[in-house]
Motif scaffolding. Structure first.
Motif, PDB file in Angstrom:
ATOM      1  N   ARG A 145     -55.894 -87.158 -45.845  1.00  0.00           N
ATOM      2  CA  ARG A 145     -55.160 -86.322 -46.795  1.00  0.00           C
ATOM      3  C   ARG A 145     -55.770 -84.935 -46.813  1.00  0.00           C
ATOM      4  NH1 ARG A 145     -53.921 -87.800 -53.158  1.00  0.00           N
ATOM      5  NH2 ARG A 145     -56.027 -87.045 -53.507  1.00  0.00           N
ATOM      6  N   VAL A 146     -54.936 -83.906 -47.009  1.00  0.00           N
ATOM      7  CA  VAL A 146     -55.397 -82.515 -47.060  1.00  0.00           C
ATOM      8  C   VAL A 146     -54.716 -81.820 -48.230  1.00  0.00           C
ATOM      9  CG1 VAL A 146     -55.482 -80.290 -45.875  1.00  0.00           C
ATOM     10  CG2 VAL A 146     -55.800 -82.398 -44.563  1.00  0.00           C
ATOM     11  N   GLY A 147     -55.481 -80.997 -48.936  1.00  0.00           N
ATOM     12  CA  GLY A 147     -54.865 -80.217 -50.000  1.00  0.00           C
ATOM     13  C   GLY A 147     -55.867 -79.714 -51.010  1.00  0.00           C
ATOM     14  N   PRO A 148     -55.362 -79.090 -52.062  1.00  0.00           N
ATOM     15  CA  PRO A 148     -53.966 -78.899 -52.420  1.00  0.00           C
ATOM     16  C   PRO A 148     -53.257 -77.901 -51.493  1.00  0.00           C
ATOM     17  CG  PRO A 148     -55.400 -78.637 -54.342  1.00  0.00           C
ATOM     18  CD  PRO A 148     -56.269 -78.610 -53.133  1.00  0.00           C
ATOM     19  N   VAL A 149     -52.007 -78.200 -51.166  1.00  0.00           N
ATOM     20  CA  VAL A 149     -51.211 -77.387 -50.258  1.00  0.00           C
ATOM     21  C   VAL A 149     -50.489 -76.304 -51.057  1.00  0.00           C
ATOM     22  CG1 VAL A 149     -49.347 -77.417 -48.562  1.00  0.00           C
ATOM     23  CG2 VAL A 149     -50.906 -79.376 -48.743  1.00  0.00           C
ATOM     24  N   ARG A 150     -50.477 -75.084 -50.515  1.00  0.00           N
ATOM     25  CA  ARG A 150     -49.775 -73.980 -51.188  1.00  0.00           C
ATOM     26  C   ARG A 150     -48.903 -73.220 -50.198  1.00  0.00           C
ATOM     27  NH1 ARG A 150     -51.369 -72.460 -56.299  1.00  0.00           N
ATOM     28  NH2 ARG A 150     -49.409 -71.312 -56.241  1.00  0.00           N
ATOM     29  N   SER A 151     -48.423 -72.069 -50.598  1.00  0.00           N
ATOM     30  CA  SER A 151     -47.379 -71.363 -49.868  1.00  0.00           C
ATOM     31  C   SER A 151     -47.915 -70.505 -48.724  1.00  0.00           C
ATOM     32  CB  SER A 151     -46.581 -70.485 -50.833  1.00  0.00           C
ATOM     33  OG  SER A 151     -47.439 -69.583 -51.502  1.00  0.00           O
ATOM     34  N   ALA A 152     -47.010 -70.124 -47.831  1.00  0.00           N
ATOM     35  CA  ALA A 152     -47.338 -69.329 -46.651  1.00  0.00           C
ATOM     36  C   ALA A 152     -47.212 -67.841 -46.954  1.00  0.00           C
ATOM     37  CB  ALA A 152     -46.417 -69.708 -45.500  1.00  0.00           C
ATOM     38  N   ARG A 153     -47.804 -67.039 -46.085  1.00  0.00           N
ATOM     39  CA  ARG A 153     -47.745 -65.591 -46.183  1.00  0.00           C
ATOM     40  C   ARG A 153     -47.321 -64.992 -44.841  1.00  0.00           C
ATOM     41  NH1 ARG A 153     -48.279 -67.244 -50.542  1.00  0.00           N
ATOM     42  NH2 ARG A 153     -49.453 -66.428 -52.314  1.00  0.00           N
ATOM     43  N   GLU A 154     -46.875 -63.745 -44.858  1.00  0.00           N
ATOM     44  CA  GLU A 154     -46.346 -63.110 -43.658  1.00  0.00           C
ATOM     45  C   GLU A 154     -47.382 -63.044 -42.533  1.00  0.00           C
ATOM     46  OE1 GLU A 154     -44.190 -58.924 -42.272  1.00  0.00           O
ATOM     47  OE2 GLU A 154     -45.229 -59.048 -44.204  1.00  0.00           O
ATOM     48  N   SER A 155     -48.622 -62.675 -42.854  1.00  0.00           N
ATOM     49  CA  SER A 155     -49.622 -62.515 -41.798  1.00  0.00           C
ATOM     50  C   SER A 155     -50.049 -63.846 -41.181  1.00  0.00           C
ATOM     51  CB  SER A 155     -50.845 -61.753 -42.313  1.00  0.00           C
ATOM     52  OG  SER A 155     -51.372 -62.344 -43.482  1.00  0.00           O
ATOM     53  N   ASP A 156     -49.700 -64.983 -41.830  1.00  0.00           N
ATOM     54  CA  ASP A 156     -49.974 -66.288 -41.222  1.00  0.00           C
ATOM     55  C   ASP A 156     -49.260 -66.420 -39.884  1.00  0.00           C
ATOM     56  OD1 ASP A 156     -51.421 -67.008 -43.478  1.00  0.00           O
ATOM     57  OD2 ASP A 156     -49.729 -68.031 -44.419  1.00  0.00           O
TER      58      ASP A 156
END
Length: 332
Positions: free
Chosen positions: A111-122
């Protein structure tokens, strides 16, 4: 069949095909928002999720790495599965805070997390990998077309709900976790780590370094050398950083990479601009390994390439075997 009848039949068939295609395209667009994610479009709208492009092939054991966007505010700690990553990128986000991107190739934790949102530079950062799988909780609606067009396989709770789970013992939005084994059939192996890092003997020279701190406006990271562990012990915001099981996070190598940062065309729901980290280009960096710091030059010629680190005489600088943390710092 008469010619007029054939024409009318062909026109109706073409219209039906167009309607089916339109519905199919609409179904392939964004799903619902990730509850409680704080990355809005600045106009009070909810964030949608991207299912990724439909032409990305399924994951295969030999091809893509898994990258996971991980929350890093105090309420999200301790994180789960971070110690199993091959590379951890530390990125600045809105309000002077930080977020992590963990890359998995040699093993997949439960398991991995907590998962959050992406950004443009990703998207630029991930171009160095061959069609990676990106696990994230959502993104701004205006960013979604860029994610859909990127050469990656986007996996969100809306696309693969069976891969994600909420932890009822934590508050939203810091309680979303992903099961990597439900996104990839197996770990792709070290050959998938096309980062440009070279592993091998330590470079000559350098200086003794007991501790190194990198500060963002509202976050800090300290790496303290432990000769007993042969690793750099991670501290976040002045406190020891540990796994969910209580073990210290301890990479073998830390790279402090000085990059250009600018405002992107996006901002959060409070109006704070989203930083854009320019990971393509060149500049200076510090490679920390074996209790020493080495001043180096980094260079990444294009988004499709990894990053090369070289000494003053032009020789490549190796990283140690084990986990690597890359901390992006603003270029002076």
């Amino acid at each position: 069949m008469e010619r007029g009848t054939r024409r009318r039949y062909g026109a109706r068939a073409a219209a039906l095909v167009a309607a089916v295609v339109s519905v199919s395209l609409a179904a392939g667009c964004t799903g619902g928002p990730a509850p409680g994610d704080g990355h809005g479009d600045g106009r009070g709208r909810q964030r949608a999720e991207s299912p990724g492009t439909s032409d990305v092939p399924p994951a295969s054991p030999a091809a893509p790495v898994l990258a996971v966007k991980i929350d890093n505010v105090p309420a999200a700690r301790p994180q789960t599965g971070l110690d199993a990553a091959d590379v951890v990128y530390v990125e600045p986000v809105e309000g002077g805070l930080s977020r992590l991107m963990a890359v998995y190739a040699t093993r997949l934790p439960e398991r991995v997390g907590p998962v959050r949102s992406a950004r443009e530079s990703d998207l630029e950062l991930l171009r160095q990998f061959h069609r990676p799988t990106l696990a994230f909780s959502g993104a701004q609606s205006r960013l979604l077309p860029l994610i859909d067009a990127a050469p990656l396989r986007a996996e969100t709770p809306g696309r693969t709900p069976g891969a994600y789970v909420r932890d009822g013992g934590r508050p939203v939005p810091h309680n979303l976790y992903v099961h990597p084994g439900r996104l990839l059939p197996s770990a792709p192996g070290p050959s998938a780590l096309t980062t440009g890092f070279r592993r091998g003997e330590a470079p000559t020279g350098g200086r003794d370094e007991a501790s190194r701190t990198v500060r963002y406006p509202a976050a800090s990271f300290t790496f303290t050398w432990s000769a007993a562990a042969g690793r750099w012990l991670v501290g976040m915001d002045g406190r020891p950083a540990v796994t969910a099981e209580g073990r210290r996070l301890a990479p073998a190598t830390v790279v402090v990479q000085y990059v250009r940062m600018r405002e992107s065309g996006f901002h959060d729901s409070l109006g704070s601009p989203t930083p854009y980290v320019e990971s393509v280009g060149s500049g200076r960096a510090e490679v920390l390994r074996d209790g020493r710091a080495h001043d180096v030059t980094w260079r990444r010629g294009s988004a499709a390439q990894g990053t090369a680190f070289t000494a003053a005489d032009g020789t490549p600088v190796n990283v140690a075997d084990g986990q690597v943390w890359v901390v992006f710092a603003r270029m002076p």
